[in-house]
Design a protein around this motif. Structure first.
Motif, short mmCIF file in Angstrom:
data_model
loop_
_atom_site.label_atom_id
_atom_site.label_comp_id
_atom_site.label_asym_id
_atom_site.label_seq_id
_atom_site.Cartn_x
_atom_site.Cartn_y
_atom_site.Cartn_z
N THR A 34 44.40 104.08 -121.75
CA THR A 34 45.32 103.16 -123.33
C THR A 34 45.38 102.93 -124.35
OG1 THR A 34 44.44 101.06 -123.05
CG2 THR A 34 45.27 101.94 -120.90
N ASP A 35 46.22 102.33 -125.04
CA ASP A 35 46.14 101.66 -126.11
C ASP A 35 46.73 100.76 -126.30
OD1 ASP A 35 46.97 102.03 -129.28
OD2 ASP A 35 45.99 103.39 -129.21
N GLU A 36 45.93 99.10 -127.32
CA GLU A 36 46.29 97.60 -127.32
C GLU A 36 47.95 98.35 -127.55
OE1 GLU A 36 44.37 96.72 -130.90
OE2 GLU A 36 43.16 96.28 -129.59
N ASN A 37 47.95 98.98 -128.65
CA ASN A 37 49.90 99.02 -129.24
C ASN A 37 50.42 99.71 -128.04
OD1 ASN A 37 49.21 97.65 -131.81
ND2 ASN A 37 48.15 99.27 -132.12
N CYS A 38 50.12 100.38 -127.39
CA CYS A 38 51.53 101.58 -126.49
C CYS A 38 52.17 99.79 -125.65
CB CYS A 38 50.04 102.40 -126.12
SG CYS A 38 50.79 102.92 -124.08
N PRO A 39 53.32 100.15 -124.92
CA PRO A 39 53.91 99.16 -124.98
C PRO A 39 54.33 100.31 -123.03
CG PRO A 39 55.21 100.75 -125.99
CD PRO A 39 53.88 100.80 -126.45
N ILE A 40 54.26 101.18 -123.06
CA ILE A 40 53.94 101.84 -121.61
C ILE A 40 53.24 101.90 -120.71
CG2 ILE A 40 54.10 103.66 -120.32
CD1 ILE A 40 56.42 105.37 -122.81
N CYS A 41 51.79 101.68 -121.65
CA CYS A 41 50.52 101.43 -120.99
C CYS A 41 50.92 100.01 -120.65
CB CYS A 41 49.65 101.33 -121.92
SG CYS A 41 49.03 102.90 -122.74
N LYS A 42 51.42 98.94 -120.64
CA LYS A 42 51.37 97.87 -120.58
C LYS A 42 52.38 97.16 -119.30
CE LYS A 42 50.36 94.98 -124.76
NZ LYS A 42 50.24 95.97 -125.79
N VAL A 43 53.73 98.12 -119.16
CA VAL A 43 54.34 97.92 -118.36
C VAL A 43 53.71 98.90 -116.94
CG1 VAL A 43 56.56 99.36 -117.50
CG2 VAL A 43 56.54 98.18 -119.76
N LEU A 44 52.41 100.11 -117.32
CA LEU A 44 52.36 100.66 -115.87
C LEU A 44 51.29 99.87 -115.77
CD1 LEU A 44 52.73 104.52 -116.44
CD2 LEU A 44 54.17 103.19 -115.70
N SER A 45 50.94 99.26 -116.58
CA SER A 45 49.10 98.10 -115.48
C SER A 45 49.12 97.86 -114.39
CB SER A 45 49.04 97.15 -116.54
OG SER A 45 47.37 97.24 -116.83
N GLY B 185 48.83 111.23 -126.30
CA GLY B 185 49.59 110.03 -126.49
C GLY B 185 49.18 109.55 -125.19
N THR B 186 49.24 108.34 -125.17
CA THR B 186 49.01 107.38 -123.97
C THR B 186 50.70 106.63 -123.55
OG1 THR B 186 49.08 105.35 -125.84
CG2 THR B 186 47.24 106.39 -125.41
N PRO B 187 50.62 106.43 -122.59
CA PRO B 187 49.42 106.53 -121.92
C PRO B 187 48.51 107.44 -121.21
CG PRO B 187 51.90 105.45 -120.28
CD PRO B 187 52.01 106.20 -121.35
N PHE B 188 47.49 108.36 -121.41
CA PHE B 188 46.96 109.30 -120.39
C PHE B 188 46.54 109.57 -119.60
CE2 PHE B 188 44.40 113.63 -121.24
CZ PHE B 188 46.06 114.12 -121.82
N PHE B 189 47.06 109.98 -118.70
CA PHE B 189 45.97 109.80 -117.49
C PHE B 189 45.10 111.45 -117.10
CE2 PHE B 189 49.21 106.74 -116.62
CZ PHE B 189 48.12 106.15 -115.81
N ALA B 190 43.70 111.50 -116.40
CA ALA B 190 43.57 112.57 -116.15
C ALA B 190 42.53 112.10 -115.20
CB ALA B 190 42.59 112.62 -117.19
N THR B 191 42.89 113.48 -114.42
CA THR B 191 41.90 113.34 -113.09
C THR B 191 40.63 114.68 -112.82
OG1 THR B 191 43.62 115.27 -112.14
CG2 THR B 191 44.16 112.87 -111.71
N TYR B 192 39.91 113.92 -111.91
CA TYR B 192 38.72 114.87 -112.13
C TYR B 192 38.62 115.30 -110.65
CZ TYR B 192 37.65 113.83 -116.49
OH TYR B 192 37.65 113.77 -118.16
N ARG B 193 37.96 115.98 -109.96
CA ARG B 193 37.42 116.62 -108.94
C ARG B 193 35.62 116.78 -109.15
NH1 ARG B 193 37.26 116.15 -103.48
NH2 ARG B 193 37.81 118.32 -102.21
N LYS B 194 35.49 116.43 -108.24
CA LYS B 194 33.40 116.55 -108.17
C LYS B 194 33.51 117.19 -109.25
CE LYS B 194 33.35 118.50 -103.34
NZ LYS B 194 33.05 119.39 -102.38
N GLY B 195 33.47 116.44 -110.82
CA GLY B 195 32.61 116.54 -111.68
C GLY B 195 33.56 117.27 -112.91
#
Length: 109
Positions: A26-37, A73-83
Protein backbone atom coordinates in the motif's frame (compact mmCIF):
# COMPACT_ATOMS: atom_id res chain seq x y z
CA UNK A 1 -6.68 -14.82 10.62
CA UNK A 2 -5.89 -11.15 11.18
CA UNK A 3 -3.79 -9.17 8.70
CA UNK A 4 -0.14 -8.95 9.76
CA UNK A 5 1.85 -5.75 9.31
CA UNK A 6 5.28 -6.60 7.93
CA UNK A 7 8.53 -5.28 6.53
CA UNK A 8 11.15 -6.57 4.08
CA UNK A 9 12.97 -8.69 6.65
CA UNK A 10 9.86 -10.19 8.23
CA UNK A 11 8.35 -11.01 4.84
CA UNK A 12 11.42 -13.08 3.92
CA UNK A 13 10.78 -15.24 6.98
CA UNK A 14 7.00 -15.43 6.55
CA UNK A 15 7.00 -16.70 2.98
CA UNK A 16 9.16 -19.65 4.02
CA UNK A 17 7.36 -20.34 7.31
CA UNK A 18 3.85 -20.29 5.83
CA UNK A 19 2.71 -22.36 2.83
CA UNK A 20 0.47 -19.62 1.41
CA UNK A 21 0.94 -15.88 1.80
CA UNK A 22 -0.88 -12.92 0.26
CA UNK A 23 0.79 -9.52 0.52
CA UNK A 24 -0.90 -6.18 -0.04
CA UNK A 25 1.54 -3.36 -0.82
CA UNK A 26 0.00 0.00 0.00
CA UNK A 27 0.82 3.68 -0.17
CA UNK A 28 -0.59 6.27 2.21
CA UNK A 29 -1.59 8.46 -0.78
CA UNK A 30 -3.47 5.67 -2.57
CA UNK A 31 -7.26 6.14 -2.39
CA UNK A 32 -7.98 2.62 -3.71
CA UNK A 33 -5.76 1.16 -0.96
CA UNK A 34 -8.00 2.83 1.62
CA UNK A 35 -11.20 1.67 -0.10
CA UNK A 36 -9.99 -1.97 -0.27
CA UNK A 37 -8.68 -2.05 3.30
CA UNK A 38 -11.96 -3.19 4.96
CA UNK A 39 -12.50 -5.87 2.29
CA UNK A 40 -8.95 -7.18 2.68
CA UNK A 41 -9.33 -7.40 6.48
CA UNK A 42 -12.72 -9.12 6.15
CA UNK A 43 -11.50 -11.64 3.56
CA UNK A 44 -8.58 -12.51 5.85
CA UNK A 45 -11.05 -13.70 8.51
CA UNK A 46 -13.13 -15.91 6.21
CA UNK A 47 -12.85 -19.66 6.94
CA UNK A 48 -12.10 -20.41 3.25
CA UNK A 49 -8.78 -18.61 3.65
CA UNK A 50 -7.80 -19.87 7.10
CA UNK A 51 -4.59 -21.39 5.70
CA UNK A 52 -3.45 -18.15 4.03
CA UNK A 53 -1.26 -15.64 5.86
CA UNK A 54 -2.44 -12.13 4.97
CA UNK A 55 0.21 -9.40 5.09
CA UNK A 56 0.10 -5.65 4.63
CA UNK A 57 3.24 -3.67 3.79
CA UNK A 58 4.08 -0.08 2.99
CA UNK A 59 5.49 0.01 -0.54
CA UNK A 60 7.63 3.06 0.22
CA UNK A 61 9.10 1.69 3.43
CA UNK A 62 9.95 -1.72 1.96
CA UNK A 63 11.83 -1.19 -1.29
CA UNK A 64 13.42 -4.65 -1.40
CA UNK A 65 10.10 -6.52 -1.50
CA UNK A 66 8.54 -3.91 -3.79
CA UNK A 67 11.39 -4.32 -6.27
CA UNK A 68 11.31 -8.14 -6.07
CA UNK A 69 7.71 -8.25 -7.27
CA UNK A 70 8.33 -5.49 -9.85
CA UNK A 71 5.64 -3.33 -8.30
CA UNK A 72 3.98 -1.07 -10.88
CA UNK A 73 1.54 0.82 -8.63
CA UNK A 74 -0.70 0.44 -5.62
CA UNK A 75 -2.57 -1.38 -4.35
CA UNK A 76 -0.23 -4.11 -5.50
CA UNK A 77 -0.84 -7.69 -4.41
CA UNK A 78 1.52 -10.65 -4.44
CA UNK A 79 0.90 -14.28 -3.54
CA UNK A 80 3.54 -16.77 -2.45
CA UNK A 81 3.31 -20.55 -2.31
CA UNK A 82 6.00 -22.35 -0.29
CA UNK A 83 8.42 -19.44 -0.57
CA UNK A 84 7.96 -18.87 -4.30
CA UNK A 85 6.23 -15.89 -5.91
CA UNK A 86 3.11 -17.28 -7.58
CA UNK A 87 1.22 -14.24 -8.85
CA UNK A 88 1.35 -10.46 -8.56
CA UNK A 89 -0.18 -7.30 -9.93
CA UNK A 90 -2.20 -4.18 -9.29
CA UNK A 91 -5.66 -5.13 -8.02
CA UNK A 92 -8.40 -2.56 -7.52
CA UNK A 93 -11.44 -4.69 -6.61
CA UNK A 94 -12.48 -7.25 -4.02
CA UNK A 95 -13.20 -9.67 -6.88
CA UNK A 96 -9.60 -9.24 -8.05
CA UNK A 97 -8.34 -10.17 -4.59
CA UNK A 98 -10.55 -13.25 -4.55
CA UNK A 99 -9.33 -14.29 -8.02
CA UNK A 100 -5.72 -14.18 -6.82
CA UNK A 101 -6.66 -16.18 -3.73
CA UNK A 102 -8.44 -18.79 -5.87
CA UNK A 103 -5.21 -19.32 -7.84
CA UNK A 104 -3.22 -19.51 -4.61
CA UNK A 105 -5.53 -22.16 -3.15
CA UNK A 106 -5.78 -24.09 -6.43
CA UNK A 107 -2.05 -24.40 -6.91
CA UNK A 108 -0.82 -27.60 -5.26
CA UNK A 109 2.74 -27.63 -6.56
Amino acid sequence: MPVTESNDEQLRKLIFEKDRVMVKFTDENCPICKVLSPSFRRIATEPTYQHVQFVRMSARENPVSSKEVTMTGTPFFATYRKGTLLDCGVVSTEDGIREMLAKLLKDNS
